[in-house]
Write an enzyme that holds these catalytic residues in place. Sequence first.
Site, PDB file in Angstrom:
ATOM      1  CG  ASP A  99      38.387 -71.860 -67.254  1.00  0.00           C
ATOM      2  OD1 ASP A  99      37.678 -70.901 -66.889  1.00  0.00           O
ATOM      3  OD2 ASP A  99      39.605 -71.927 -67.053  1.00  0.00           O
TER       4      ASP A  99
ATOM      5  CG  HIS B  77       8.666 -69.128 -59.170  1.00  0.00           C
ATOM      6  ND1 HIS B  77       8.511 -70.163 -60.063  1.00  0.00           N
ATOM      7  CD2 HIS B  77       8.134 -69.575 -57.998  1.00  0.00           C
ATOM      8  CE1 HIS B  77       7.921 -71.186 -59.452  1.00  0.00           C
ATOM      9  NE2 HIS B  77       7.676 -70.852 -58.211  1.00  0.00           N
TER      10      HIS B  77
ATOM     11  CG  ASP C 263       9.528 -70.271 -51.538  1.00  0.00           C
ATOM     12  OD1 ASP C 263      10.177 -71.190 -51.010  1.00  0.00           O
ATOM     13  OD2 ASP C 263       8.600 -70.468 -52.346  1.00  0.00           O
TER      14      ASP C 263
ATOM     15  CG  ASP D 102       9.591 -75.558 -50.855  1.00  0.00           C
ATOM     16  OD1 ASP D 102       9.832 -74.350 -50.685  1.00  0.00           O
ATOM     17  OD2 ASP D 102       8.930 -75.995 -51.819  1.00  0.00           O
TER      18      ASP D 102
ATOM     19  CG  HIS E  31       0.724 -71.009 -55.945  1.00  0.00           C
ATOM     20  ND1 HIS E  31       0.641 -71.763 -54.804  1.00  0.00           N
ATOM     21  CD2 HIS E  31       0.980 -69.731 -55.545  1.00  0.00           C
ATOM     22  CE1 HIS E  31       0.867 -70.988 -53.752  1.00  0.00           C
ATOM     23  NE2 HIS E  31       1.059 -69.745 -54.174  1.00  0.00           N
TER      24      HIS E  31
ATOM     25  CG  HIS F 169       5.739 -79.002 -54.339  1.00  0.00           C
ATOM     26  ND1 HIS F 169       6.918 -79.402 -53.741  1.00  0.00           N
ATOM     27  CD2 HIS F 169       5.655 -77.664 -54.098  1.00  0.00           C
ATOM     28  CE1 HIS F 169       7.514 -78.350 -53.210  1.00  0.00           C
ATOM     29  NE2 HIS F 169       6.771 -77.278 -53.385  1.00  0.00           N
TER      30      HIS F 169
ATOM     31  CG  HIS G 184       8.727 -78.498 -57.465  1.00  0.00           C
ATOM     32  ND1 HIS G 184       8.703 -77.531 -58.427  1.00  0.00           N
ATOM     33  CD2 HIS G 184       8.475 -77.853 -56.302  1.00  0.00           C
ATOM     34  CE1 HIS G 184       8.451 -76.351 -57.871  1.00  0.00           C
ATOM     35  NE2 HIS G 184       8.309 -76.522 -56.583  1.00  0.00           N
TER      36      HIS G 184
ATOM     37  CD  GLU H 120       4.255 -74.286 -52.072  1.00  0.00           C
ATOM     38  OE1 GLU H 120       4.688 -73.148 -52.310  1.00  0.00           O
ATOM     39  OE2 GLU H 120       4.799 -75.314 -52.486  1.00  0.00           O
TER      40      GLU H 120
ATOM     41  CE1 TYR I 196       2.208 -65.281 -53.058  1.00  0.00           C
ATOM     42  CE2 TYR I 196       0.320 -66.406 -54.052  1.00  0.00           C
ATOM     43  CZ  TYR I 196       1.489 -66.448 -53.313  1.00  0.00           C
ATOM     44  OH  TYR I 196       1.941 -67.651 -52.829  1.00  0.00           O
TER      45      TYR I 196
ATOM     46  NE  ARG J  42       5.331 -69.281 -51.781  1.00  0.00           N
ATOM     47  CZ  ARG J  42       5.662 -68.365 -52.688  1.00  0.00           C
ATOM     48  NH1 ARG J  42       4.721 -67.653 -53.296  1.00  0.00           N
ATOM     49  NH2 ARG J  42       6.921 -68.143 -52.993  1.00  0.00           N
TER      50      ARG J  42
ATOM     51  CD  GLU K 131       6.774 -74.058 -49.626  1.00  0.00           C
ATOM     52  OE1 GLU K 131       7.510 -73.068 -49.801  1.00  0.00           O
ATOM     53  OE2 GLU K 131       6.627 -74.967 -50.461  1.00  0.00           O
TER      54      GLU K 131
END
Length: 456
Positions: A51, A256, A273, A284, A364, A368, A375, A398, A402, A422, A424
């Site tokens: 619940d 991710h 990130d 972001d 990547h 965006h 996004h 960004e 890697y 990275r 960004e």
Amino acid sequence: MFADLVSQLADAPEGICDAEYKERQSRLLSQLAPSDLLIICTNPVAKRSNDVNHPFRGSSDMLYLCGWEEEKGVLIARHVKGEGWSVELFVEPRNVLMEVWNGRLHGLEGAEEKYPIDKAHSYNEMAEILGDYLLNSKRVVLRNRVNEEVDKLVDAAISDNSRPRQQFGLGPTSITSPSPMLAELRLRKSPAEIALLRHASDISSLAHIAAMKVAKADIGEWQIQATIEGFFRFAKGSGWAYPSIVGCGDNATILHYSSNNMTCRDGEVILIDAAAEYCGYASDITRSWPINGEFSPDQKKIYTLVLAAQKAAIAECVVGNLFTAPHDKVCEIMAEGLIEMGILQCSLEDALGPEGELRQWYMHNTSHWIGLDVHDVGVYRPDGEARKFEAGMVLTIEPGLYFGGWRPDVEIEDRWSGIGIRIEDDVLITDEGPDVLTAKCPKEISELEKIIGSDN
Ligand SMILES: [Mn+2]
């Protein structure tokens, strides 16, 4: 430390006023025919366990058109002959017993008083009232599969074969999605939206500074995550805009990564990130830095290259430039740099392009849109051509590299293995050039090395 940081935050912006909501509504409605019935549903509630539900957030289209945040809500607009469009909202009626358990409700009166609508109805009467509205429309403008009850009513109205329908040809015959129209509207941000995005970005920038301050060898990724997300709420953000990525060493090379359960080791680079949402608007931000506060010479080489690419890409964020310009710039600079370092052993031509060698280490895209959704909506290539930047558009920049030494499919020298970088930022396109909304988040090596671990 939190109180100190939060004192650097500017006053909270006012939010979206009724006049702006009404302007948004009429911009959408001006694209519809009088015989259309517009229906906008909020998100369904998602179960977490037994619940217990996931924290509720209204659908971005609902937030965009009227700011309604309660769990139940269906916004409709119908054209009334001689009067024009009537914007109406189906809401949960007041119910003290329910409110004692789950919190206060606006009810019909509160909805009419405080929200930019012409009329509120009880959600319990939706079948009857909406059924009637459907019968008087020719086309339904709806993103279906969001609200099952609404879908059933619309399906029934379209397949209806009753006498009045046969006699008078009443009732809808088709559904069309409002999403492309809404996406086009949402793509260009108003001054009030920009103020909210800037505030979300300020909160997120300070949260990254908090993380830098507490960093040290052997701290847990989860502890850094707790610092950042704790600050989002401390600064009155609604929470994260997307699940935080806090990965050290090899984990920084997983785009991710989100378990955030490993211990940060001396000498590793951490990639964070993470960013807050404020009044429905997302930020972001990604930063990458050495957990012990000092870049090794090899880490510094890679970081400097990504930073140079990122700055050059931001400089491409000018009115009239193509959406693809920042990404092209990033790829060119990073490919040249990696060839020079000997990490890529190929020509510049072979490094670039969707199948190019650079893709092994930068898999990547660079940007965006960002807004109510992290996004955000907005077609990147309308009619197959890359969109041109206009003032009011907001996007991320960004780039990243890697070097996952753990990957069996690629080969990388030990010296680079485990470096994931990275960087960004969120950039607003203006007539005066790029405006970096996340500029308060440090990214220069000298600044980072000064702040990291300064609270220990
Ligand atoms: Mn992003």
